[in-house]
Structure formats: structure tokens, C-alpha cells
Design a protein around this motif. Structure first.
Motif, short mmCIF file in Angstrom:
data_model
loop_
_atom_site.label_atom_id
_atom_site.label_comp_id
_atom_site.label_asym_id
_atom_site.label_seq_id
_atom_site.Cartn_x
_atom_site.Cartn_y
_atom_site.Cartn_z
N ASP A 180 -2.54 -23.50 -20.15
CA ASP A 180 -3.07 -23.92 -21.41
C ASP A 180 -3.20 -22.69 -22.33
O ASP A 180 -3.19 -21.77 -21.88
N ALA A 181 -3.45 -23.19 -23.59
CA ALA A 181 -3.85 -22.15 -24.60
C ALA A 181 -4.91 -21.07 -23.85
O ALA A 181 -5.97 -21.45 -23.30
N ASP A 182 -4.48 -19.83 -24.45
CA ASP A 182 -5.37 -18.60 -23.56
C ASP A 182 -5.35 -18.30 -22.39
O ASP A 182 -6.12 -17.53 -21.96
N GLU A 183 -4.78 -19.13 -21.56
CA GLU A 183 -4.65 -18.83 -20.07
C GLU A 183 -3.57 -17.73 -19.80
O GLU A 183 -2.61 -17.69 -20.65
N PHE A 184 -3.63 -17.18 -18.75
CA PHE A 184 -2.61 -16.00 -18.31
C PHE A 184 -2.30 -15.93 -16.77
O PHE A 184 -3.17 -16.50 -16.07
N ILE A 185 -1.16 -15.68 -16.46
CA ILE A 185 -0.94 -15.14 -14.94
C ILE A 185 -0.41 -13.77 -15.02
O ILE A 185 -0.02 -13.31 -16.02
N THR A 186 -0.51 -13.20 -13.90
CA THR A 186 -0.18 -11.77 -13.74
C THR A 186 0.93 -11.75 -12.67
O THR A 186 0.95 -12.11 -11.76
N LEU A 187 2.06 -11.16 -13.02
CA LEU A 187 2.95 -10.58 -11.89
C LEU A 187 2.75 -9.07 -11.42
O LEU A 187 3.06 -8.30 -12.22
N ARG A 188 2.68 -9.20 -10.30
CA ARG A 188 2.67 -8.01 -9.48
C ARG A 188 4.04 -7.39 -8.70
O ARG A 188 4.35 -8.21 -7.94
N LEU A 189 4.40 -6.33 -9.18
CA LEU A 189 5.74 -6.02 -8.31
C LEU A 189 5.81 -4.45 -8.13
O LEU A 189 5.11 -3.65 -8.85
N ASP A 190 6.82 -4.05 -7.41
CA ASP A 190 7.05 -2.69 -6.96
C ASP A 190 7.27 -1.99 -8.53
O ASP A 190 8.10 -2.33 -9.27
N ALA A 191 6.70 -0.92 -8.77
CA ALA A 191 6.87 -0.18 -10.18
C ALA A 191 8.30 0.12 -10.35
O ALA A 191 8.92 0.24 -11.28
N SER A 192 9.17 0.62 -9.17
CA SER A 192 10.60 0.85 -9.44
C SER A 192 11.34 -0.19 -10.00
O SER A 192 12.67 -0.01 -10.39
N LEU A 193 11.17 -1.40 -9.76
CA LEU A 193 12.12 -2.67 -10.12
C LEU A 193 11.49 -3.01 -11.79
O LEU A 193 12.46 -4.07 -12.27
N ALA A 194 10.69 -2.70 -12.16
CA ALA A 194 10.24 -2.99 -13.51
C ALA A 194 11.37 -2.81 -14.50
O ALA A 194 11.60 -3.58 -15.50
N PRO A 195 12.27 -1.74 -14.61
CA PRO A 195 13.30 -1.73 -15.63
C PRO A 195 14.28 -2.89 -15.50
O PRO A 195 15.01 -2.97 -16.31
N ALA A 209 1.07 -1.12 0.10
CA ALA A 209 0.16 -0.11 0.15
C ALA A 209 0.76 1.16 -0.17
O ALA A 209 0.43 2.44 -0.57
N ASP A 210 2.11 1.07 0.42
CA ASP A 210 3.04 2.47 0.64
C ASP A 210 3.84 2.52 -0.56
O ASP A 210 4.85 3.24 -0.48
N ARG A 211 3.53 1.88 -1.64
CA ARG A 211 4.66 1.96 -2.61
C ARG A 211 3.70 1.72 -4.14
O ARG A 211 2.98 0.81 -4.17
N PRO A 212 4.13 2.28 -5.18
CA PRO A 212 3.34 2.07 -6.50
C PRO A 212 3.60 0.89 -7.10
O PRO A 212 4.90 0.17 -7.10
N MET A 213 2.59 -0.02 -7.01
CA MET A 213 2.81 -1.28 -8.07
C MET A 213 2.53 -1.55 -9.54
O MET A 213 1.65 -0.45 -9.74
N ILE A 214 3.02 -2.36 -10.21
CA ILE A 214 2.51 -2.50 -11.37
C ILE A 214 2.26 -4.03 -11.81
O ILE A 214 2.41 -5.07 -10.81
N GLU A 215 1.27 -4.27 -12.93
CA GLU A 215 0.90 -5.81 -13.03
C GLU A 215 1.56 -5.95 -14.31
O GLU A 215 1.32 -5.28 -15.31
N ILE A 216 2.29 -7.08 -14.77
CA ILE A 216 2.64 -7.35 -15.96
C ILE A 216 1.82 -8.89 -16.34
O ILE A 216 1.99 -9.83 -15.51
N LYS A 217 1.11 -8.91 -17.31
CA LYS A 217 0.38 -10.09 -17.68
C LYS A 217 1.04 -10.99 -18.56
O LYS A 217 1.76 -10.47 -19.63
N LEU A 218 1.33 -12.26 -18.51
CA LEU A 218 1.91 -13.26 -19.13
C LEU A 218 1.17 -14.40 -19.48
O LEU A 218 0.59 -14.84 -18.76
N ALA A 219 1.04 -14.40 -21.13
CA ALA A 219 -0.03 -15.21 -21.57
C ALA A 219 0.66 -16.24 -22.36
O ALA A 219 1.47 -15.94 -23.15
#
Length: 85
Positions: free
Chosen positions: A33-48, A3-13
Motif C-alpha cells: 500500500d502507499a507508504d509501505e516498504f520492504i527491504t531486500l538483504r543480500l551479500d554486499a558483493s552481489l549488489a553490482p 555472519a561471515d560475509r558483509p550484507m547490505i539492505e536495499i529499501k523498496l517503497a
């Protein structure tokens, strides 16, 4: 903690058929399976620092070193299925 830092989500399909998604360096893997996905949520500062490699039937996601942050994996319904580090 989130809650105290910005988060982003990356969809992997799995768009072209079944795929294995592996989070490195820990080796945690998910089979989709085909057309399924998961999402990775992480601190936005780590995205690069994230490296994503794609090959037939697989995706590897290289995360910054352990202890940097929590990485949360969500299923397609938005439920937490794993917390890495």
C-alpha cells in the motif's frame, strides 16, 4: 551463513500509491500500500549485479542467477517474510 560475509539492505517503497514489487527471475511478488516498504538483504558483493526497474505502480528487481546466494526479504518491522533461493 550471513555472519561471515558483509550484507547490505536495499529499501523498496511504494511512495506514490499502491505498488507491486516483483523479484525476478523467480517471480516472487509483494503488493504494498502507499507508504509501505520492504527491504531486500543480500551479500554486499552481489549488489553490482542487481537490476531495478521502476514503472507506474511497480518495481521489478532482477537478482543474479539462482544458487548464487540467499536473498532475504524483510517487512517494515524487520521480520523475514521470504527467502529467495
Amino acid at each position: 551463513m550471513e555472519a561471515d560475509r558483509p550484507m547490505i539492505e536495499i529499501k523498496l517503497a511504494a511512495t506514490d500509491g499502491p505498488a507491486r514489487i516483483t523479484f525476478e527471475p523467480g517471480g516472487t511478488a509483494f503488493s504494498l500500500d502507499a507508504d509501505e516498504f520492504i527491504t531486500l538483504r543480500l551479500d554486499a558483493s552481489l549488489a553490482p549485479s542487481i537490476e531495478v526497474n521502476i514503472w507506474p505502480n511497480g518495481i521489478s528487481v532482477w537478482l543474479p542467477y539462482p544458487g548464487e546466494s540467499d536473498y532475504i526479504v524483510l517487512d517494515s518491522s524487520g521480520r523475514e517474510v521470504a527467502r529467495l533461493w
